[in-house]
Design a protein around this motif. Structure first.
Motif, PDB file in Angstrom:
ATOM      1  N   SER A 178      12.386   3.956   5.802  1.00 56.62           N
ATOM      2  CA  SER A 178      11.139   4.423   5.202  1.00 56.62           C
ATOM      3  C   SER A 178      10.505   5.483   6.087  1.00 56.62           C
ATOM      4  CB  SER A 178      10.175   3.254   5.008  1.00 56.62           C
ATOM      5  OG  SER A 178      10.038   2.547   6.215  1.00 56.62           O
ATOM      6  N   ASN A 233       1.744  -3.925  -0.346  1.00 55.83           N
ATOM      7  CA  ASN A 233       2.575  -5.122  -0.158  1.00 55.83           C
ATOM      8  C   ASN A 233       3.803  -5.048  -1.057  1.00 55.83           C
ATOM      9  OD1 ASN A 233       0.847  -6.174   1.744  1.00 55.83           O
ATOM     10  ND2 ASN A 233      -0.219  -7.535   0.327  1.00 55.83           N
ATOM     11  N   ARG A 293       6.400  -2.551   0.361  1.00 55.17           N
ATOM     12  CA  ARG A 293       7.126  -3.120   1.486  1.00 55.17           C
ATOM     13  C   ARG A 293       8.147  -4.147   1.027  1.00 55.17           C
ATOM     14  NH1 ARG A 293       3.901  -5.692   3.640  1.00 55.17           N
ATOM     15  NH2 ARG A 293       2.024  -4.442   3.730  1.00 55.17           N
ATOM     16  N   GLN A 339      11.168  -2.460  -0.573  1.00 55.69           N
ATOM     17  CA  GLN A 339      12.030  -1.860   0.418  1.00 55.69           C
ATOM     18  C   GLN A 339      12.897  -2.919   1.088  1.00 55.69           C
ATOM     19  OE1 GLN A 339      10.537  -0.681   4.054  1.00 55.69           O
ATOM     20  NE2 GLN A 339      12.360   0.516   4.478  1.00 55.69           N
ATOM     21  N   VAL A 347       3.465   0.792   6.182  1.00 53.46           N
ATOM     22  CA  VAL A 347       4.666   0.720   5.346  1.00 53.46           C
ATOM     23  C   VAL A 347       5.915   1.298   6.016  1.00 53.46           C
ATOM     24  CG1 VAL A 347       5.681   1.533   3.184  1.00 53.46           C
ATOM     25  CG2 VAL A 347       3.320   0.743   3.209  1.00 53.46           C
TER      26      VAL A 347
END
Ligand SMILES: Nc1ncnc2c1ncn2[C@@H]1O[C@H](COP(=O)(O)OP(=O)(O)OP(=O)(O)O)[C@@H](O)[C@H]1O
Ligand SMILES: Nc1ncnc2c1ncn2[C@@H]1O[C@H](COP(=O)(O)OP(=O)(O)O)[C@@H](O)[C@H]1O
Ligand code: SF4
Ligand SMILES: [Mg+2]
Ligand SMILES: [Mg+2]
Lengths: 271, 342
Positions: free
Chosen positions: A39, A191, A194, A197, A217
């Motif tokens: 990320s 949230n 995340r 991911q 993040v």
């Protein structure tokens, strides 16, 4: 980095040529690479070229120079089938979620369309798949029959994420996805990002002018100014030991509750 | 600068705002009380839909509050503003309380040059003196090229520049109070900081009080003396900023603080969020309006509205903030009767 790069960008330029006016060099030589499942946050002030870069990365805006490779290949030189697969693999959500959804389609229709276009579900599976997508982004199935105008900004943003997830992308670009949302709704979207991911191994590029959002993040961060990255690296290094004066300036401008309360304790806030 | 003044500049008591809609009454603002002294900076915070903007507009009965039933008391500079009519109300709007809003296009006329718009706010000056005064005001807002900005139409300015032009208009009549309703929500952090620094600086220079409306608690932490947290049309917690934000007493304030990402928190820390959303005013729950979203709710919260409790200069509207009462005992001050809406 040991993981093979998902995306490699070298000396990328984006130049707009508005008719009758001088060209605008919005992106002036950006290089970075992103591993699968990683990320990257891109921060910088308004007009520095973040959205122009994002649009070039997803192919919405042609790059005027430089190279871009996704899984080792140049998306501009793919045959029709590979190009369709590429369009699936890279998805984007925008700040203006209500505006980026088709107002004439219900949420269920929009999700089903994404699945159909990429032939990802047989007709008799569509209902199950769309309901599962909504559940994944934390929306009740009752939203399926709603039109975008009937939803709140936060709900629209979840629908945008669900539509991207429908086609099982490997890279998700989010351009200021939470800037227009209340803090509590913003927290829920962050949230969600995340979790997506971590659970789906999705690579994410998050654009924001809120550095705290990026810190929350992203594992890497790039600081953009006037079309170039002035600093990039691991998030904790850039945030805790900024090297470029502009990064320090940006960090100092962030109104962070804990830092401001600490300044108050030190007597640096006079009111 | 926060001078101690014997009398507050603005005193809002039990403000309520009701609209008639399709025969039914909704009350988006039910109980708002706060005071602001001359030159002081205070803030109203809360999620959207909590009634912050309506509260601000009701101070001078700007639309849509002009057609609402506004009750309670608003005293500004010694006068009861809810009783003002006609010329007196116009005077209050012109030189008492000025506004800047999130969306500059709501206040700037797109087909009029910026200088002409500011000049319109300077009726107390001779016509010939107005253009120079307009440029002077623009220069004070730190615009790099005030002469160019004065000649420009609003669309030729960036968001931050439009915000400065709006500030120049708001300051033209030397108001005693500037109400800034989400003035920087659309701006990036660097521009936001410049605009807010400017407001602080001009407020000090003009001896002007500021009421900042925002959902950004970080902004409040760094520059505001007193904060009132609004939920569902009520102030649920208020007090000195440092106390309220460092040791919140109301679960809603705690929820808001927990939802904000921090620059110093390591990546991957899940943010605490407040479940659900602010209900619409016609669906505000009985009892404590926050109860359906509150992680500390007790059985009585769903039926009994908590009274406001005052302690060490802070107020909190939550049963938890009350001194623990023996089981079954009546609260010290009974909650005000809640009107059930049709
Ligand atoms: N279609 C266009 N034609 C001409 N110039 C453009 C065009 N789109 C963007 N620009 C210019 O390119 C520069 C970069 O714009 P971009 O939208 O990428 O900025 P950004 O970093 O995303 O800003 P923000 O934070 O405000 O979204 C700006 O100077 C902008 O005015
Ligand atoms: N003219 C009106 N008639 C009825 N309800 C209104 C009117 N204007 C605003 N409201 C409602 O009042 C509530 C509070 O609005 P507002 O003061 O704008 O909230 P905030 O500024 O805190 O976001 C919202 O639910 C809104 O829909
Ligand atoms: S009164 Fe009850 S429901 Fe309301 S905030 Fe306090 S604990 Fe929560
Ligand atoms: Mg942008
Ligand atoms: Mg508002």
């Amino acid at each position: 980095m040991t993981a093979p790069a998902l995306l490699t960008v070298e000396d990328l330029h984006v130049t707009y040529r508005p008719p009758g006016r001088p060209p605008v060099e919005a992106v002036r030589g950006v290089s970075f690479s992103l591993a699968a499942g990683a990320s990257l946050g891109i921060v910088g002030e308004s007009g520095c070229g973040k959205s122009s870069l994002a649009r070039a990365l997803v192919g919405l805006q042609p790059a005027s120079a430089g190279t871009l490779r996704f899984e080792g290949r140049d998306p501009a030189r793919l045959g029709p089938d590979a190009a369709r697969a590429h369009r699936r693999a890279v998805q984007m959500v925008f700040q203006d979620a209500p505006g980026s959804l088709n107002p004439r389609l219900t949420v269920g229709q929009a999700l089903a369309e994404a699945l159909r276009v990429h032939r990802l579900a047989a007709p008799d599976q569509l209902a199950d798949r769309t309901a599962a997508l909504l559940a994944r982004v934390g929306l009740p199935a009752s939203v399926l029959d709603a039109y975008p105008r009937e939803l709140s900004g936060g709900q629209c943003q979840r629908v945008s994420f669900a539509r991207c997830l429908a086609v099982q992308p490997r890279l998700l670009l989010a351009d200021e996805p939470v800037s227009a949302l209340d803090v509590s709704v913003q927290a829920r979207i962050l949230n969600l990002v995340r979790a997506l991911q971590a659970e789906l191994g999705l690579a994410i590029i998050l654009i924001s002018h809120d550095l705290a959002v990026v810190r929350n993040v992203c594992d890497r961060v790039a600081v953009m100014r006037e079309g170039v990255f002035v600093e990039q690296g691991l998030a904790e290094e850039v945030f805790d030991r900024p090297q470029h004066p502009y990064t320090r300036e940006l960090l100092a401008a962030v109104p962070d509750v804990a830092r401001e309360l600490a300044r108050r304790k030190d007597g640096k806030v006079t009111c | 600068m926060c001078p101690d003044m014997p009398h507050p500049l603005l005193q809002v008591d039990q403000l309520a705002i009701a609209f008639r809609q399709d025969g039914a009454e909704t009350r988006p603002v039910r109980s708002v009380s706060f005071t602001l002294r001359a030159g002081e900076r205070a803030a109203l915070v809360g999620e959207s839909g909590c009634g912050k903007s309506l509260t601000a507009l009701a101070l001078t009965r700007l639309p849509p509050t002009d057609r609402a039933r506004v009750s309670g008391r608003i005293r500004f500079d010694g006068a009861d503003t809810l009783a003002l009519r006609g010329a007196a109300l116009q005077g209050l709007r012109r030189s008492g309380i000025a506004y800047v809003f999130q969306d500059p296009s709501a206040s700037l006329n797109p087909v009029m040059r910026v200088s002409d718009q500011i000049a319109e706010c300077l009726p107390h000056l001779r016509r010939a003196a107005r253009p120079a005064a307009a440029r002077e005001l623009l220069a004070r807002t730190g615009l790099p090229d005030p002469a160019r900005a004065a000649r420009a139409y609003p669309c030729e300015l960036s968001g931050g520049q439009q915000q400065r032009a709006m500030l120049a208009m708001a300051l033209a009549a030397r108001p005693r109070l500037l109400v800034a309703d989400e003035p920087t929500t659309a701006l990036d952090v660097t521009t936001q900081r410049q605009v807010l620094d400017l407001i602080d600086e001009l407020a000090d220079a003009f001896g002007m009080a500021v009421l900042l409306i925002t959902h950004n608690l970080g902004l409040v932490a760094g520059r505001i003396r007193r904060v009132s947290v609004m939920y569902a049309g009520e102030v649920v917690e208020s007090g000195p900023t440092a106390d309220v934000l460092a040791a919140p007493r109301h679960p809603y304030t705690r929820g808001l603080l927990g939802a904000v990402p921090s620059l110093d928190a390591p990546r991957g820390a899940a943010l605490r969020d407040i479940p659900g959303t602010v209900p619409a005013p016609d669906a505000w729950p009985a009892g404590c309006a926050f109860a359906p979203r509150c992680d500390a709710a007790q059985p009585r919260c769903a039926t009994l509205a908590p009274p406001e409790h005052e302690q060490d200069g802070r107020r909190c509207r939550c049963w938890l903030a009350q001194a623990p009462a023996p089981e079954g005992a009546a609260p010290a001050s009974p909650p005000p009767p809640r009107r059930t809406l049709p």
